[in-house]
Design a protein around this motif. Structure first.
Motif, mmCIF file in Angstrom:
data_model
loop_
_atom_site.group_PDB
_atom_site.id
_atom_site.type_symbol
_atom_site.label_atom_id
_atom_site.label_comp_id
_atom_site.label_asym_id
_atom_site.label_seq_id
_atom_site.Cartn_x
_atom_site.Cartn_y
_atom_site.Cartn_z
ATOM 1 N N THR A 7 4.617 45.928 -63.517
ATOM 2 C CA THR A 7 5.400 44.894 -64.196
ATOM 3 C C THR A 7 6.299 44.163 -63.211
ATOM 4 O O THR A 7 6.431 42.930 -63.258
ATOM 5 C CB THR A 7 6.230 45.513 -65.323
ATOM 6 O OG1 THR A 7 5.343 46.163 -66.260
ATOM 7 C CG2 THR A 7 7.041 44.465 -66.054
ATOM 8 N N LEU A 32 6.013 40.129 -62.751
ATOM 9 C CA LEU A 32 7.142 39.249 -63.038
ATOM 10 C C LEU A 32 7.715 38.652 -61.766
ATOM 11 O O LEU A 32 8.150 37.490 -61.752
ATOM 12 C CB LEU A 32 8.214 40.025 -63.809
ATOM 13 C CG LEU A 32 7.778 40.565 -65.183
ATOM 14 C CD1 LEU A 32 8.950 41.265 -65.872
ATOM 15 C CD2 LEU A 32 7.218 39.456 -66.060
ATOM 16 N N ALA A 44 5.354 35.876 -60.709
ATOM 17 C CA ALA A 44 5.490 34.747 -61.626
ATOM 18 C C ALA A 44 6.749 33.943 -61.320
ATOM 19 O O ALA A 44 6.733 32.702 -61.323
ATOM 20 C CB ALA A 44 5.510 35.249 -63.065
ATOM 21 N N GLU A 45 7.830 34.636 -61.013
ATOM 22 C CA GLU A 45 9.093 33.952 -60.716
ATOM 23 C C GLU A 45 9.007 33.195 -59.392
ATOM 24 O O GLU A 45 9.437 32.039 -59.277
ATOM 25 C CB GLU A 45 10.228 34.982 -60.682
ATOM 26 C CG GLU A 45 11.621 34.378 -60.508
ATOM 27 C CD GLU A 45 12.024 34.245 -59.048
ATOM 28 O OE1 GLU A 45 12.743 33.281 -58.720
ATOM 29 O OE2 GLU A 45 11.591 35.087 -58.237
ATOM 30 N N PRO A 104 4.197 30.327 -65.696
ATOM 31 C CA PRO A 104 4.917 30.372 -66.977
ATOM 32 C C PRO A 104 4.785 31.719 -67.665
ATOM 33 O O PRO A 104 3.703 32.313 -67.705
ATOM 34 C CB PRO A 104 4.268 29.252 -67.793
ATOM 35 C CG PRO A 104 2.939 29.017 -67.160
ATOM 36 C CD PRO A 104 3.104 29.324 -65.709
ATOM 37 N N SER A 105 5.884 32.177 -68.213
ATOM 38 C CA SER A 105 5.892 33.492 -68.864
ATOM 39 C C SER A 105 5.005 33.520 -70.100
ATOM 40 O O SER A 105 4.550 34.593 -70.516
ATOM 41 C CB SER A 105 7.324 33.885 -69.237
ATOM 42 O OG SER A 105 7.888 32.928 -70.136
ATOM 43 N N LEU A 148 1.712 35.359 -69.701
ATOM 44 C CA LEU A 148 1.750 36.744 -69.224
ATOM 45 C C LEU A 148 1.724 37.696 -70.414
ATOM 46 O O LEU A 148 2.523 37.555 -71.349
ATOM 47 C CB LEU A 148 3.007 36.988 -68.393
ATOM 48 C CG LEU A 148 3.246 36.053 -67.200
ATOM 49 C CD1 LEU A 148 4.585 36.392 -66.540
ATOM 50 C CD2 LEU A 148 2.110 36.160 -66.197
ATOM 51 N N HIS A 149 0.831 38.677 -70.359
ATOM 52 C CA HIS A 149 0.709 39.617 -71.476
ATOM 53 C C HIS A 149 0.624 41.031 -70.940
ATOM 54 O O HIS A 149 -0.373 41.423 -70.310
ATOM 55 C CB HIS A 149 -0.530 39.285 -72.313
ATOM 56 C CG HIS A 149 -0.510 37.910 -72.886
ATOM 57 N ND1 HIS A 149 0.180 37.584 -74.033
ATOM 58 C CD2 HIS A 149 -1.073 36.753 -72.430
ATOM 59 C CE1 HIS A 149 0.023 36.298 -74.281
ATOM 60 N NE2 HIS A 149 -0.721 35.776 -73.322
ATOM 61 N N ASN A 150 1.668 41.811 -71.183
ATOM 62 C CA ASN A 150 1.701 43.231 -70.839
ATOM 63 C C ASN A 150 0.979 43.988 -71.944
ATOM 64 O O ASN A 150 1.448 44.044 -73.086
ATOM 65 C CB ASN A 150 3.146 43.699 -70.712
ATOM 66 C CG ASN A 150 3.255 45.149 -70.260
ATOM 67 O OD1 ASN A 150 2.294 45.916 -70.334
ATOM 68 N ND2 ASN A 150 4.438 45.533 -69.810
#
Length: 842
Positions: free
Chosen positions: A90, A94, A97-98, A103-104, A107-109
């Protein structure tokens, strides 16, 4: 229920005409075409994704395609979880991505948002199309990808490319979890792309093994980079405690076609900002046997490192089996020649027999395994022509206890279909001599105009021989952009050398002062050159005819063969000069004499010598045709010369038939026309290309014109119709658009594998083309009832409905039981309709 409608897709007509049958490369004229999805684990079993995922994102950023990302799922091992692994993965996702602006929302956990992940996959698949495919990089187990794709529209799955490089992710090898495997995804109808491991696996053991100092050193450029993002990436490798970013190989492959990314190439891209260009054509492509769409009477065997991807295919205990797949690969040539190697082995008593086929045709001869030493061997079939979407299969027959075993089929690219021809030039298909194709490109379906044959001679001939006021360029413009793709011209239409009075005029030739005993006029040839160039730019394939019907230069000009059988020197000069002048055009089909059977059989020998000289002069191997009038036509000589007189000629590979009669002989006129077309196809028996050029009183506008056109197409006949004249105001542009739509539809099918089978028509269907492997084209001009095919085998089928009036297209997926089947046409499809029916593999 004998049929189940699984899904429906409406395809815009413009999309159909431009893209039907085309495969993503994945680059097009505007750059990268399509969308990207990423599937990663990282929450159990192996730490490699902690570093590989951020490197994957960095690669996408370096190539400027991160905005094409529409889906990311991670922590997707759903059968088990390690909390520390989940936290680290994770953090990598993240953090990347940052730092790279992902874009969040995409994103799929999967540990906390499994439904969101599968719905996102579904939506990405459902947004796919020919011109906008979905490239799904699967760097984790298959369970979540399977769930998401299963939710999606079955019609849209054909536009999905799943890219993998790991047998563990694919569901094989030493695994601590059980779940779905790649065979489950392949069965859903996606395209499976298997790439090599590359050189980004910089450690020497299993998960948990640490990299050595020497292995770390090859990634120190990342640690020491001026780019803070790369320095952060290095900390994610440190979290792994080894420098394994091998999953990123797939991202590098997607954007370059290079399966062998290594730390040096990665450093050049990410640190030195040196973006490589994509490869034009992959030199080798490996098709794993277990990835073939259909495994008939075959089973998988996990054999570990003995096999390319740890898995092989064996006979299941039956005496015969086959593996079969359609050829859809990224960065593959649209068409070309390959050496095809089949890796096989025998491990028991006896010796299995193997056979390679393309589109059902054997390639080389069957071979038998000669030893039982359990060693892999490669049988190579040389110089095989292969086009994207062709069907490849390998048949295995058991002998004794030996069941035979296959590892992979490897394609080694050799070059264009015809290395002597120009790239993109029209040629006879080397793998199927009854059809034409573009060299290095697709198979083509010729459909367009066959007149005005005296195009070169329209207008007033001036003192320099050139023509004015003939509006030749205007005719070409009328055809340009319609999709109609044929034209027909004559080089000689001089009435002085013609048996029939009034057939041409004395100035219809390209010689200085119209004197055929002198020199050719360079001004005239330069004007012809300009028009031929305009035709090539307009996509028109030109039937370039040297002589008019009834031309007899042997008797009227004295151009006789000498005692040794050689052409007259002046005729030789004429042919050599024209061929040399114009052979650089990619769109030419040479034709010797229009309606050659208006001359006797004795006079064909000279025409054959003309064809021989054309072939000797044209080093680019353009097709050479001879033209015939239908034998019952009253102008044909009593000895009735036919294509059989030329079938063994080594140079003439194309025959044309003209002047089909629409005067009914106990049949409706169009039915007689259809039966005669089919009869000529049966006589040809695949030995040469056939072109239909003329029909008595062929209509040229509206619904009746479309009926005659589609009748010819459903006899599987190329057509250059003489009545479709762009010099006539009463033939509207819509006529040529009808021809263009017809050709585009046919090129989006496997017409080249079909034969007329109208005994299979059902419901309102009028004509049928069929291929025994499970594909069909049906046509009707009056779909007042459901439209169908008789005696269909059970299976899942793609239905592609096509409105022949406006080109609207609807695709459906249906599950059928065996028997006669008919379907209601969709609301947007009018009563003049064509229907492509294709059984899906497996």
């Amino acid at each position: 229920m004998n049929k189940v409608l699984l899904s429906t897709l409406i395809v815009p007509a413009l999309v159909l005409s431009l893209a039907m049958g085309a495969q993503a490369r994945p680059y097009g004229p505007g750059g990268f075409q399509g969308r990207i999805g990423l599937s990663h684990d990282g929450n159990f079993n192996d730490e490699d994704d902690w570093g590989a995922f951020p490197v994957m994102i960095a690669i996408l950023g370096a190539f400027g395609v991160k905005d094409r990302l529409v889906h990311i799922e991670y922590n997707n091992i759903i059968q088990a979880n390690d909390d520390r692994f989940e936290r680290e993965m994770t953090a990598s996702v993240l953090g990347a991505a940052e730092k790279y602006g992902i874009p969040s929302a995409i994103l799929h956990n999967c540990r906390t948002d499994l439904d969101g992940a599968t719905e996102s996959i579904r939506d990405a698949v459902n947004a796919s199309s020919r011109e906008n495919p979905f490239y799904y990089v699967v760097a984790g187990p298959m369970d979540v990808p399977y769930r998401g794709i299963l939710l999606a529209d079955p019609v849209k799955r054909q536009y999905v490319y799943c890219i993998s490089h790991s047998s563990w992710n694919d569901g094989y090898g030493k695994r601590r979890i059980e779940g779905r495997n790649k065979r489950d995804l392949i069965a859903l109808g996606i395209n499976w792309i298997q790439v090599g491991h590359g050189g980004l696996l910089a450690y020497g053991g299993t998960p948990g093994t640490k990299s050595t100092p020497a292995q770390w050193a090859v990634f120190h450029w990342m640690r020491d980079s001026a780019d803070a993002r790369l320095r952060w990436l290095f900390t994610r490798l440190e979290a792994e405690e080894r420098c394994d970013v091998s999953d990123a190989t797939m991202g590098y492959f997607l954007l370059t076609g290079d399966e062998k990314c290594d730390p040096k190439k990665l450093a050049a891209l990410l640190d030195q900002k040196q973006k490589p260009g994509p490869v034009t054509i992959r030199p080798t492509i490996r098709l794993e046997a277990e990835n073939f769409s259909l495994l008939e009477n075959c089973v998988l065997a996990a054999v570990g490192r003995q096999a390319s991807q740890n898995v092989t295919v064996r006979l299941s205990g039956t005496p015969q089996g086959v593996i079969r797949t359609e050829f859809h690969e990224l960065y593959a040539a649209p068409s070309g020649r390959y050496d095809i190697g089949v890796q096989y082995r025998d491990a028991s008593d006896g010796a299995a027999t193997y056979l390679l086929r393309i589109n059902g045709k054997p390639q080389g001869v069957a071979w038998k395994a000669s030893t039982d030493d359990n060693a892999w061997k490669t049988h190579t079939v040389k110089d095989v022509c292969l086009v994207q979407s062709d069907v490849i299969d390998v048949e295995v027959q058991a002998d004794g206890k030996d069941r035979g075993e296959l590892d992979f089929v490897q394609l080694t690219y050799l070059g264009l279909d015809d290395p002597a021809a120009l790239p993109g030039q029209i040629i006879v298909d080397p793998g199927n001599p009854q059809w034409l194709k573009y060299n290095g490109g697709r198979r083509c379906f010729l459909f367009g105009t066959g007149n005005p044959e005296d195009f070169f001679f329209f207008g007033q001939r001036g003192p320099d021989g050139t023509r004015t006021g003939g509006k030749q360029s205007d005719m070409i413009k009328r055809l340009a952009g319609t999709g109609a793709n044929t034209f027909h011209v004559l080089a000689m239409r001089d009435s002085r050398y013609n048996i029939e009075p009034g057939n041409g005029t004395p100035d219809c030739n390209p010689f200085l002062d119209s004197d055929i005993s002198g020199k050719l006029d360079e001004d005239i040839l330069s004007q012809w050159e300009g028009w031929l160039g305009e035709m090539e730019a307009a996509g028109l394939n030109v039937l370039f005819n040297f002589y008019n019907d009834f031309d007899d230069y042997e008797e009227k000009a004295g151009w006789k063969l000498d005692a040794q059988g050689n052409l007259h020197p002046q005729e030789r000069y004429f042919i050599e000069t024209l061929v040399t002048k114009f052979k650089h055009h990619k769109n030419l089909i040479w034709a010797v004499e229009e309606s050659c059977n208006k001359l006797s059989r004795a006079k064909q020998q000279r025409l054959k010598k003309v064809a021989e000289l054309v072939a000797q002069t044209d080093n680019f191997h353009h097709p050479i045709a001879q033209m015939f009038q239908i034998l019952y036509y009253d102008e044909v000589t009593p000895d009735k010369v036919s294509p059989e007189d030329y079938v063994n000629d080594p140079y003439v590979k194309m025959m044309t038939w003209g002047h089909y009669s629409t005067k009914a002989k106990g049949l409706p006129a169009v039915e007689q026309y259809y039966q005669e077309l089919v009869g000529h196809g049966q006589e040809a028996a695949g030995r040469y290309v056939l072109l239909n050029t003329e029909v008595d009183k062929h209509p040229s506008t509206g619904a009746i014109n479309r009926l005659y056109c589609w009748t010819s197409a459903l006899a599987n006949r190329y057509t250059a119709m003489s009545s479709h004249r762009p010099d006539k105001a009463n033939v509207p542009r819509a006529t040529y658009q009808d021809s263009g739509r017809l050709g585009a539809f046919m090129e989006g099918t496997d017409f080249h594998r079909m034969v007329p089978r109208s005994e299979l028509k059902h419901g309102s269907t009028r004509y049928v083309l069929a291929n025994d492997a499970g594909s069909y084209i049906a046509y009707t001009n009056d779909a007042t009832q459901d439209m169908g095919i008789g005696n269909l085998p059970a299976g899942t089928y793609l239905l592609r409905w096509f409105d022949t009036v406006d080109g609207d297209t609807v695709e459906q997926m249906v599950a059928l039981t065996a028997g006669d089947q008919a379907w209601p046409r969709p609301a947007s499809i009018g009563p003049e309709a064509a229907l492509y029916v294709k059984r899906c593999l497996p």
